[in-house]
Scaffold this active site. Sequence first.
Site, short mmCIF file in Angstrom:
data_model
loop_
_atom_site.label_atom_id
_atom_site.label_comp_id
_atom_site.label_asym_id
_atom_site.label_seq_id
_atom_site.Cartn_x
_atom_site.Cartn_y
_atom_site.Cartn_z
N ASN A 9 -18.27 -56.34 -14.11
CA ASN A 9 -18.45 -55.11 -14.89
C ASN A 9 -18.71 -53.97 -13.91
OD1 ASN A 9 -19.22 -53.05 -16.55
ND2 ASN A 9 -21.04 -54.07 -17.39
N TRP A 10 -17.70 -53.13 -13.73
CA TRP A 10 -17.84 -52.05 -12.74
C TRP A 10 -18.70 -50.91 -13.27
CZ3 TRP A 10 -12.09 -51.51 -10.56
CH2 TRP A 10 -11.72 -52.73 -9.98
N LYS A 11 -19.05 -50.96 -14.52
CA LYS A 11 -19.87 -49.91 -15.16
C LYS A 11 -19.27 -48.53 -14.87
CE LYS A 11 -23.80 -53.00 -15.11
NZ LYS A 11 -25.23 -53.18 -15.11
N HIS A 98 -23.16 -54.30 -24.48
CA HIS A 98 -23.97 -54.30 -23.25
C HIS A 98 -25.30 -53.60 -23.52
CE1 HIS A 98 -25.27 -53.67 -19.16
NE2 HIS A 98 -24.42 -54.61 -18.81
N GLU A 100 -26.89 -51.59 -21.85
CA GLU A 100 -26.89 -50.15 -21.53
C GLU A 100 -26.31 -49.35 -22.71
OE1 GLU A 100 -24.83 -50.66 -17.82
OE2 GLU A 100 -26.63 -51.64 -17.02
N GLU A 170 -27.63 -61.51 -20.84
CA GLU A 170 -28.10 -60.64 -19.76
C GLU A 170 -29.51 -60.15 -20.07
OE1 GLU A 170 -24.42 -58.88 -17.60
OE2 GLU A 170 -25.06 -57.49 -19.13
N GLY A 176 -29.63 -55.06 -12.58
CA GLY A 176 -29.70 -54.01 -11.56
C GLY A 176 -31.07 -53.89 -10.90
N SER A 216 -28.30 -59.26 -11.89
CA SER A 216 -28.49 -59.44 -10.44
C SER A 216 -27.88 -60.73 -9.91
CB SER A 216 -29.98 -59.35 -10.08
OG SER A 216 -30.50 -58.08 -10.44
N GLY A 237 -22.53 -57.21 -12.19
CA GLY A 237 -22.49 -55.75 -12.09
C GLY A 237 -22.32 -55.34 -10.64
N GLY A 238 -23.42 -54.96 -10.01
CA GLY A 238 -23.40 -54.42 -8.64
C GLY A 238 -22.56 -55.23 -7.67
#
Length: 255
Positions: A9-11, A98, A100, A170, A176, A216, A237-238
Amino acid sequence: MRNRMIAGNWKMNKTFSEAVVLAEGLAKELAGGTGDVDVVVAPPTVDLKGVAEVIEKEEAPFALSAQNVYWEEAGAYTGETAPNMLEAIGATYCIIGHSERRDYFGETDEDINKKAKALMAHGIVPISCCGESLEIREAGTHVEFVVDQIKKDTAGLEIADPAKYVIAYEPIWAIGTGKTATADDAQEVCGAIRKTLVEIFGEETAAGIRVLYGGSANPSNIAGFLEKEDVDGALVGGASLKADGFADMVRSAMA
Ligand code: 13P
């Protein structure tokens, strides 16, 4: 029975040209194939077309996912993207729910349920996210909280092919933050999710639905999660923003 899945997920990261470079890098890294592992990347909406073109040109062994969708087919919904638009651009997956989006944009389980139905009507596979806040985790009610989300998010869904509906657990406190859940934490909740899926859809369907862990996840900790019975991969993610590290995670899942 269930192919593992590693999804990135590149967000809200990467401009169009940066997304193309990242996708090309990943195509190169994974040129040898990914075995039985399904690999998915989810760039921002405006980058989808560019990444779709890289996948086609390089015959890259990964699939394209959107990060969000609206449930209506067309009309006066400024700023939204319809499922048929994603389908037309070559997205075969879409992340929904998600945390977010739930936290910053007020999405509810009812919205997420409508999005899942709209996507499935177009043959797009939802990657439906769930997970508890730190407050809920500390109160010890995380399992029942997530089970309740699953029940609401899947209400009335008809899952003909269990490979075409994916859940990502998640825990919000692990997203993150560099603070991962332990593999046992992940198994506790992913196992409860599987049990809930058995109750809703029956053994056979529940056994085919992938449940991913996210929060993470990185090249050094992924193997521990994958050892767990009900963890079928990761939503990253990251660590999905670097082609080599993300490819390492795919290789861990292939081992
Ligand atoms: P991080 O891997 O950056 O913690 O993000 C996880 C996530 O939210 C993936 O959807």
